[in-house]
Design a protein around this motif. Structure first.
Motif, PDB file in Angstrom:
ATOM      1  N   LYS A  17      29.527 -29.972  -8.009  1.00 52.34           N
ATOM      2  CA  LYS A  17      29.781 -31.391  -7.750  1.00 52.34           C
ATOM      3  C   LYS A  17      29.381 -32.237  -8.961  1.00 52.34           C
ATOM      4  N   ASN A  18      30.269 -33.166  -9.324  1.00 52.13           N
ATOM      5  CA  ASN A  18      30.039 -34.140 -10.402  1.00 52.13           C
ATOM      6  C   ASN A  18      29.953 -33.496 -11.785  1.00 52.13           C
ATOM      7  N   TYR A  19      30.439 -32.272 -11.907  1.00 48.57           N
ATOM      8  CA  TYR A  19      30.414 -31.640 -13.227  1.00 48.57           C
ATOM      9  C   TYR A  19      31.436 -32.294 -14.150  1.00 48.57           C
ATOM     10  N   GLU A  20      31.048 -32.542 -15.404  1.00 45.54           N
ATOM     11  CA  GLU A  20      31.930 -33.086 -16.431  1.00 45.54           C
ATOM     12  C   GLU A  20      32.130 -32.030 -17.510  1.00 45.54           C
ATOM     13  N   VAL A  21      33.396 -31.776 -17.856  1.00 48.88           N
ATOM     14  CA  VAL A  21      33.689 -30.744 -18.842  1.00 48.88           C
ATOM     15  C   VAL A  21      33.067 -31.113 -20.180  1.00 48.88           C
ATOM     16  N   SER A  76      41.266 -11.405 -32.345  1.00 44.68           N
ATOM     17  CA  SER A  76      40.892 -12.817 -32.220  1.00 44.68           C
ATOM     18  C   SER A  76      39.577 -13.067 -32.958  1.00 44.68           C
ATOM     19  N   PRO A  77      39.396 -14.270 -33.510  1.00 46.19           N
ATOM     20  CA  PRO A  77      38.132 -14.590 -34.183  1.00 46.19           C
ATOM     21  C   PRO A  77      36.961 -14.497 -33.212  1.00 46.19           C
ATOM     22  N   PRO A  78      35.815 -14.002 -33.646  1.00 46.24           N
ATOM     23  CA  PRO A  78      34.659 -13.918 -32.748  1.00 46.24           C
ATOM     24  C   PRO A  78      34.316 -15.241 -32.081  1.00 46.24           C
ATOM     25  N   LYS A  79      34.471 -16.358 -32.801  1.00 46.17           N
ATOM     26  CA  LYS A  79      34.134 -17.638 -32.177  1.00 46.17           C
ATOM     27  C   LYS A  79      35.085 -17.950 -31.027  1.00 46.17           C
ATOM     28  N   TRP A  80      36.318 -17.446 -31.111  1.00 50.60           N
ATOM     29  CA  TRP A  80      37.255 -17.679 -30.006  1.00 50.60           C
ATOM     30  C   TRP A  80      36.801 -16.896 -28.771  1.00 50.60           C
ATOM     31  N   HIS A  81      36.370 -15.654 -28.943  1.00 47.38           N
ATOM     32  CA  HIS A  81      35.873 -14.883 -27.804  1.00 47.38           C
ATOM     33  C   HIS A  81      34.698 -15.598 -27.134  1.00 47.38           C
ATOM     34  N   LEU A  82      33.758 -16.098 -27.935  1.00 45.52           N
ATOM     35  CA  LEU A  82      32.591 -16.788 -27.373  1.00 45.52           C
ATOM     36  C   LEU A  82      33.008 -18.034 -26.618  1.00 45.52           C
ATOM     37  N   GLY A  83      33.994 -18.753 -27.143  1.00 43.03           N
ATOM     38  CA  GLY A  83      34.457 -19.956 -26.470  1.00 43.03           C
ATOM     39  C   GLY A  83      35.322 -19.660 -25.260  1.00 43.03           C
ATOM     40  N   HIS A  84      36.189 -18.660 -25.359  1.00 41.99           N
ATOM     41  CA  HIS A  84      37.096 -18.337 -24.259  1.00 41.99           C
ATOM     42  C   HIS A  84      36.331 -17.892 -23.012  1.00 41.99           C
ATOM     43  N   THR A  85      35.353 -17.003 -23.191  1.00 44.46           N
ATOM     44  CA  THR A  85      34.584 -16.548 -22.027  1.00 44.46           C
ATOM     45  C   THR A  85      33.815 -17.706 -21.402  1.00 44.46           C
ATOM     46  N   THR A  86      33.392 -18.653 -22.208  1.00 46.39           N
ATOM     47  CA  THR A  86      32.677 -19.827 -21.700  1.00 46.39           C
ATOM     48  C   THR A  86      33.626 -20.749 -20.964  1.00 46.39           C
ATOM     49  N   TRP A  87      34.817 -20.936 -21.510  1.00 42.73           N
ATOM     50  CA  TRP A  87      35.850 -21.729 -20.829  1.00 42.73           C
ATOM     51  C   TRP A  87      36.176 -21.126 -19.468  1.00 42.73           C
ATOM     52  N   PHE A  88      36.200 -19.787 -19.381  1.00 39.26           N
ATOM     53  CA  PHE A  88      36.501 -19.136 -18.113  1.00 39.26           C
ATOM     54  C   PHE A  88      35.507 -19.577 -17.042  1.00 39.26           C
ATOM     55  N   PHE A  89      34.211 -19.548 -17.355  1.00 33.60           N
ATOM     56  CA  PHE A  89      33.202 -19.962 -16.389  1.00 33.60           C
ATOM     57  C   PHE A  89      33.317 -21.458 -16.065  1.00 33.60           C
ATOM     58  N   GLU A  90      33.573 -22.257 -17.072  1.00 29.71           N
ATOM     59  CA  GLU A  90      33.688 -23.688 -16.832  1.00 29.71           C
ATOM     60  C   GLU A  90      34.922 -24.003 -15.984  1.00 29.71           C
ATOM     61  N   ASN A  91      36.051 -23.416 -16.353  1.00 33.19           N
ATOM     62  CA  ASN A  91      37.319 -23.757 -15.717  1.00 33.19           C
ATOM     63  C   ASN A  91      37.435 -23.229 -14.299  1.00 33.19           C
ATOM     64  N   PHE A  92      36.996 -21.991 -14.065  1.00 34.68           N
ATOM     65  CA  PHE A  92      37.200 -21.355 -12.765  1.00 34.68           C
ATOM     66  C   PHE A  92      35.993 -21.454 -11.827  1.00 34.68           C
ATOM     67  N   LEU A  93      34.850 -21.948 -12.344  1.00 36.37           N
ATOM     68  CA  LEU A  93      33.662 -22.058 -11.490  1.00 36.37           C
ATOM     69  C   LEU A  93      33.070 -23.456 -11.482  1.00 36.37           C
ATOM     70  N   LEU A  94      32.728 -23.979 -12.640  1.00 33.73           N
ATOM     71  CA  LEU A  94      32.042 -25.271 -12.658  1.00 33.73           C
ATOM     72  C   LEU A  94      32.948 -26.409 -12.208  1.00 33.73           C
ATOM     73  N   VAL A  95      34.170 -26.430 -12.708  1.00 30.22           N
ATOM     74  CA  VAL A  95      35.079 -27.529 -12.349  1.00 30.22           C
ATOM     75  C   VAL A  95      35.370 -27.559 -10.852  1.00 30.22           C
ATOM     76  N   PRO A  96      35.712 -26.428 -10.221  1.00 27.29           N
ATOM     77  CA  PRO A  96      36.028 -26.498  -8.783  1.00 27.29           C
ATOM     78  C   PRO A  96      34.814 -26.495  -7.851  1.00 27.29           C
ATOM     79  N   TYR A  97      33.667 -25.988  -8.289  1.00 26.96           N
ATOM     80  CA  TYR A  97      32.577 -25.769  -7.337  1.00 26.96           C
ATOM     81  C   TYR A  97      31.313 -26.593  -7.587  1.00 26.96           C
TER      82      TYR A  97
END
Length: 422
Positions: free
Chosen positions: A65-69, A42-63
């Motif tokens: 309050k008032n977080y906007e993606v 995978s392209p390095p930029k995809w790794h940097l984005g994917h790991t960040t999406w993981f934190f946003e999707n599984f932590l910030l969105v559900p936990y």
């Protein structure tokens, strides 16, 4: 060396791990971030984005309050294989996307990091059930990012190593003239042995549940197979004799352009060279052979009249000889397996992932993670073989003796090597 989770705060550990991913990409040109030579890489930029999406999707969105993606379109691009999280870009198309730009992805990381540190503060100041759930998910996210740090190193190597200019990731000098002691044997008596994770620290679900196994008498070599030993196999016609190969392996061999380990090239009048993270170098015959498929490891063992160890045999021998997690890991920044010289090092940990003769299957009473994270390991328990021990690209603080890596039998872009058993 990164301290373990027990020695530093969660906030500091999060920051250090996130920074380490970016530091791994620091030597890259912008163009290097985008390339995808093969589906596995995978392209390095995809790794940097994917790991960040993981934190946003599984932590910030559900936990939080008032977080906007950061960008509502990013989940489609950065979801890897989570069916529960919706549609996604096909894996082989990750390198076709010029946008989001590298700059955009670093802004994404900054945005998520700022909010994640706020969430960590809330987690540490709360005794409610949600905080325990979030802490567990955060730990998975950190371990997940460390897995992608290893993938970053190996994917970057493949990207640069398939560039005809063979650019060096780290242009520092490489020590030459290593020595390798003759391989010895570690004898293990027959008996019942405990396998699997049983301490209080983190582990993946595939390392559970701890259980007893009975092993017959066996012996396992006290170091990894070297380039010189593997070259003997090549010169003896090992790639041309079907008797050493599994049926699928023989079909695979016939499709190879070069009958040698990945990154090896025969240079006229100068012998074998290979691409390393330090650039194009002569093959050092005394260093461990690496970038070997399961097919090659198994064929080499058959040629020697020996075999690969099972993962249970590997784990028991490692516990007996190297109970502490130390070795040639990512933190050492050597970027290449090192020789044992005349030392007593057994190389069970670090240097190269070691193919075992064990199929990747669940342990008895396997407790698969709940919810979306249940897709992390369990659904891949088919048509893959187990590797053990970590490599030069594995963060040391991420490693355990019970760690079970797994890949298909033809894969070799990771730092994969060979240890023999009988």
């Amino acid at each position: 060396m990164m301290p373990t989770a027990t020695h530093i705060s969660l906030r500091t550990r999060y920051t250090q791990i996130r920074q380490q991913s970016e530091q791994l990409c620091a030597p890259l040109a912008t163009e290097d971030y985008v390339v995808q030579p093969i589906t596995d890489v995978s392209p390095p930029k995809w790794h940097l984005g994917h790991t960040t999406w993981f934190f946003e999707n599984f932590l910030l969105v559900p936990y939080l309050k008032n977080y906007e993606v950061f960008n509502s379109k990013y989940p489609f691009f950065f979801n890897s294989y989570y069916e529960s999280q919706g549609p996604r870009v096909h894996r082989s198309h990750r390198g076709n996307m010029t946008r989001p730009s590298v700059e955009d992805i670093y802004q994404f990381r900054t945005h998520v990091d700022r909010h994640l540190l706020d969430l960590i503060e809330q987690i540490e100041n709360s005794s409610e059930a949600w905080a325990d759930e979030a802490r567990f998910t955060l730990e998975i996210g950190l371990q997940h990012e460390q897995q992608h740090q290893e993938l970053l190193v190996t994917d970057i190597k493949y990207i640069l190593g398939n560039n005809p200019l063979f650019p060096a990731y780290d242009p520092s000098d490489v020590d030459q003239g290593h020595s390798a002691r003759p391989a010895g044997w570690i004898e293990v008596d027959a008996g019942m042995y405990q396998i699997g994770h049983e301490s209080e620290g983190f582990c993946w679900d595939n390392e559970l549940s701890a259980h007893q196994v009975y092993l017959q008498d066996y012996a396992i070599q006290d170091r990894l197979v070297t380039n010189g030993e593997y070259l003997e196999f090549m010169l003896a016609g090992g790639y041309d004799n079907y008797e050493y190969w599994l049926a699928e392996g023989w079909d695979w061999v016939k499709s190879l352009e070069s009958k040698s380990p990945l990154y090896w090239y025969a240079v006229d009048g100068q012998g074998w060279h290979h691409y390393t993270m330090q650039g194009f170098r002569p093959v050092d015959l005394n260093l461990p052979v690496t970038h070997i498929s399961y097919f090659e490891a198994d064929a080499f063992a058959r040629w020697k009249g020996l075999r690969l160890p099972t993962e249970q045999e590997w784990e028991v021998a490692c516990r007996l000889t190297e109970p502490q997690i130390k070795g040639n890991f990512l933190e050492q920044q050597s970027w290449h397996p090192q020789g044992v010289g005349e030392t007593e090092a057994t190389q069970f940990l670090g240097d190269a992932w070691e193919w075992t003769a064990s199929a990747y299957l669940p342990y008895p009473n396997y407790p698969r993670f709940k919810g979306a994270l249940g897709e992390y390991n369990g659904k891949f328990m088919i048509n893959q073989m187990v590797l053990r021990g970590g490599s030069v690209a594995t963060p040391q603080s991420h490693m355990r003796i019970t760690y079970r890596n797994f890949f298909q039998t033809d894969k070799r872009w990771q730092f994969t090597g060979i240890r023999l058993a009988r």
